[in-house]
Design a protein around this motif. Structure first.
Motif, mmCIF file in Angstrom:
data_model
loop_
_atom_site.group_PDB
_atom_site.id
_atom_site.type_symbol
_atom_site.label_atom_id
_atom_site.label_comp_id
_atom_site.label_asym_id
_atom_site.label_seq_id
_atom_site.Cartn_x
_atom_site.Cartn_y
_atom_site.Cartn_z
ATOM 1 N N VAL A 176 0.861 -1.258 -0.199
ATOM 2 C CA VAL A 176 -0.101 0.151 -0.111
ATOM 3 C C VAL A 176 1.075 1.278 0.138
ATOM 4 C CG1 VAL A 176 -1.595 1.309 1.163
ATOM 5 C CG2 VAL A 176 -1.778 -1.374 1.277
ATOM 6 N N GLU A 177 0.790 1.877 -1.238
ATOM 7 C CA GLU A 177 1.735 3.114 -1.494
ATOM 8 C C GLU A 177 0.803 4.249 -2.004
ATOM 9 O OE1 GLU A 177 4.906 4.077 -0.225
ATOM 10 O OE2 GLU A 177 4.953 2.041 0.998
ATOM 11 N N PRO A 178 0.235 5.101 -1.324
ATOM 12 C CA PRO A 178 -0.669 5.922 -2.023
ATOM 13 C C PRO A 178 -0.256 6.616 -3.020
ATOM 14 C CG PRO A 178 -1.369 5.995 0.375
ATOM 15 C CD PRO A 178 -0.062 5.106 0.101
ATOM 16 N N MET A 179 1.118 7.275 -3.037
ATOM 17 C CA MET A 179 1.684 8.081 -3.842
ATOM 18 C C MET A 179 3.028 7.281 -4.580
ATOM 19 S SD MET A 179 0.425 10.812 -3.703
ATOM 20 C CE MET A 179 1.212 12.300 -3.985
ATOM 21 N N GLY A 180 2.905 5.977 -4.350
ATOM 22 C CA GLY A 180 4.021 5.036 -5.074
ATOM 23 C C GLY A 180 4.027 5.247 -6.564
ATOM 24 N N LEU A 181 3.027 5.347 -7.537
ATOM 25 C CA LEU A 181 3.316 5.602 -8.811
ATOM 26 C C LEU A 181 4.067 7.209 -9.012
ATOM 27 C CD1 LEU A 181 -0.428 5.072 -10.304
ATOM 28 C CD2 LEU A 181 1.834 3.567 -10.870
ATOM 29 N N LEU A 182 3.963 8.075 -8.135
ATOM 30 C CA LEU A 182 4.993 9.237 -8.340
ATOM 31 C C LEU A 182 6.349 8.996 -7.942
ATOM 32 C CD1 LEU A 182 2.224 12.272 -7.233
ATOM 33 C CD2 LEU A 182 3.076 11.442 -9.326
ATOM 34 N N TRP A 183 6.781 8.616 -6.549
ATOM 35 C CA TRP A 183 8.127 8.697 -6.238
ATOM 36 C C TRP A 183 8.746 7.525 -7.014
ATOM 37 C CZ3 TRP A 183 8.774 3.833 -4.125
ATOM 38 C CH2 TRP A 183 7.896 3.172 -3.437
ATOM 39 N N SER A 184 8.164 6.231 -7.671
ATOM 40 C CA SER A 184 8.723 5.348 -8.094
ATOM 41 C C SER A 184 8.938 5.283 -9.730
ATOM 42 C CB SER A 184 7.999 3.831 -8.069
ATOM 43 O OG SER A 184 6.707 3.842 -8.709
#
Length: 425
Positions: A82-90
């Motif tokens: 669960v990473e709400p902003m994962g698509l941005l930082w990754s």
């Protein structure tokens, strides 16, 4: 053509709004999928240098055909869990050793989010406009005396606490952090040292007088509310911030991020007099890696060795407050060791004007949050790519925590009454 392929009922929602500031989280939700359908979410953006950054993650919809990134785990892809902003930082560059470049705050960081079937067909998409400057913040290029930079002033009458942003030692100017701080209520001047406008392309020495002039310029601004100024730095500019606090008056608060405790690379002068010689490095000690990037962490000479002690910045003379920030997985240099040395030295001098924070798993480039994590990029001094260190998830979490801490630190320690003081040199 694309529109016909996309599903009419599937939609991507960005909450609370598709337009936000760069440093604000956004909630990504997908609705209209089949119950338990497996889909891939993708994010894609192009930076100011034309480099494409992208990420992807696989999700399974719930019984109602919805995916909510605040709640649901990624099963595979650029990150898992669960990473709400994962698509941005990754998001990663499509070329090796490229750092995400946002040189002008006037261009938003535009991210395209899309949802795809397992076979790859696009079902829906939405665009997130991540702005670097809030409505009403003024941006004024500065060419005043020797100073070359940009002044950002928040909307409203003020008064505002004032901050000098020494973003980086690389040539040119970066406005991202300064514009975001101004969007958060600070009057910010970011300055270039070389490689910008009519400044020289390269330099062989640094003069503290330049920063003194910049501070005087800041203090003349109508909307300034603090009697002194804050300084925020990163990397090589960390030791410049320490020197500014140690030798110049009116410095109330300094944020030192992943710097050195000694004056590095170039000698430092004030009023034409050498005040700190340069701590040098030996790139023969750099560790090569298969990617072509080097690990430069162990290349600096030891500032605590007798022959190098003259390079140490005398921070025990400073009257302002320090916030020391070190990434424990910094591969550029040993920031944590430099921080520990400074903390120990201040304690030895009976000083309590500091706080420190260290982040396990974070790398060298700690920036405002939600930008793409950078594992490696070209280093001007080394003349080749270097590994910055850090594990992407830990690094991203450190950026979120630190960004709040920086603002709290400046709000707490930039006072709002006025009494002039004399130079300490």
């Amino acid at each position: 053509m694309v529109k016909r392929e996309m599903s009419a009922q599937v939609r991507v929602r960005l909450l609370p709004s598709a337009r936000c500031l760069f440093d604000e989280p956004v909630q990504v939700k997908v609705a209209g999928l089949k119950s338990r359908q497996v889909v891939t979410l993708r994010a894609r953006s192009t930076d100011d240098k034309g480099v494409v950054f992208s990420s992807s993650a696989t999700y399974r919809a719930d019984g109602s055909g919805e995916v909510n990134l605040d709640r649901d785990p990624s099963l595979s892809g650029s990150y898992v869990g669960v990473e709400p902003m994962g698509l941005l930082w990754s998001m990663r560059a499509d070329i090796m050793h490229k750092r995400f470049q946002k040189t002008s705050p006037l261009n938003a960081h535009v991210v395209n989010f899309s949802v795809h079937e397992e076979e790859g067909g696009k079902l829906a998409e939405a665009t997130n406009e991540r702005r670097l400057i809030r409505d009403g913040v003024t941006r004024v290029p500065v060419k005043d005396g020797n100073i070359r930079g940009v002044l950002f002033t928040p909307p409203g009458g003020g008064p505002f606490p004032a901050v000098l942003d020494l973003y980086t030692f690389g040539g040119g100017l970066s406005e991202k952090r300064a514009s975001l701080l101004a969007s958060r209520g600070f009057l910010v001047l970011t300055v270039a040292l070389y490689g910008h406008g009519d400044l020289p392309k390269n330099i062989t020495e640094i003069h503290l007088d330049y920063f003194e002039e910049a501070i005087e310029f800041l203090k003349k601004q109508d909307k300034i509310g603090s009697k002194g100024v804050g300084v925020i730095s990163l990397s090589k500019s960390g030791d410049l911030a320490l020197s500014i606090a140690s030798f110049l008056p009116n410095i109330e608060a300094v944020v030192w991020i992943n710097g050195c405790s000694a004056n590095t690379a170039l000698p430092l002068y004030y009023k034409q007099r050498l005040i700190l010689p340069a701590l040098m490095f030996d790139f023969k000690k750099a560790i090569p890696t298969e990617s072509g990037a080097i690990i430069s962490k162990y290349s600096m000479h030891d500032p605590l060795e007798e022959e190098n002690k003259a390079t140490l910045v005398p921070i025990e003379r400073a009257t302002g407050r320090f916030l020391f920030v070190a990434s424990e997985d910094d591969l550029n240099w040993d920031s944590k060791a430099y921080m520990d040395e400074m903390v120990e030295r201040l304690k030895r001098h009976g000083r309590e004007n500091f706080e420190s924070v260290s982040y396990p798993g974070a790398g060298h480039y700690l920036e405002p949050p939600y930008g793409p994590y950078c594992p490696s990029s070209f280093h001007g001094v080394a003349g080749k790519p270097v590994l910055w260190g850090g594990e992407p998830r830990s690094h991203a979490a450190a950026e979120v925590h630190l960004w709040k801490k920086i603002q709290e630190f400046f709000r707490t320690h930039l006072s709002c009454d006025f009494s002039p003081t004399k130079a300490k040199l």
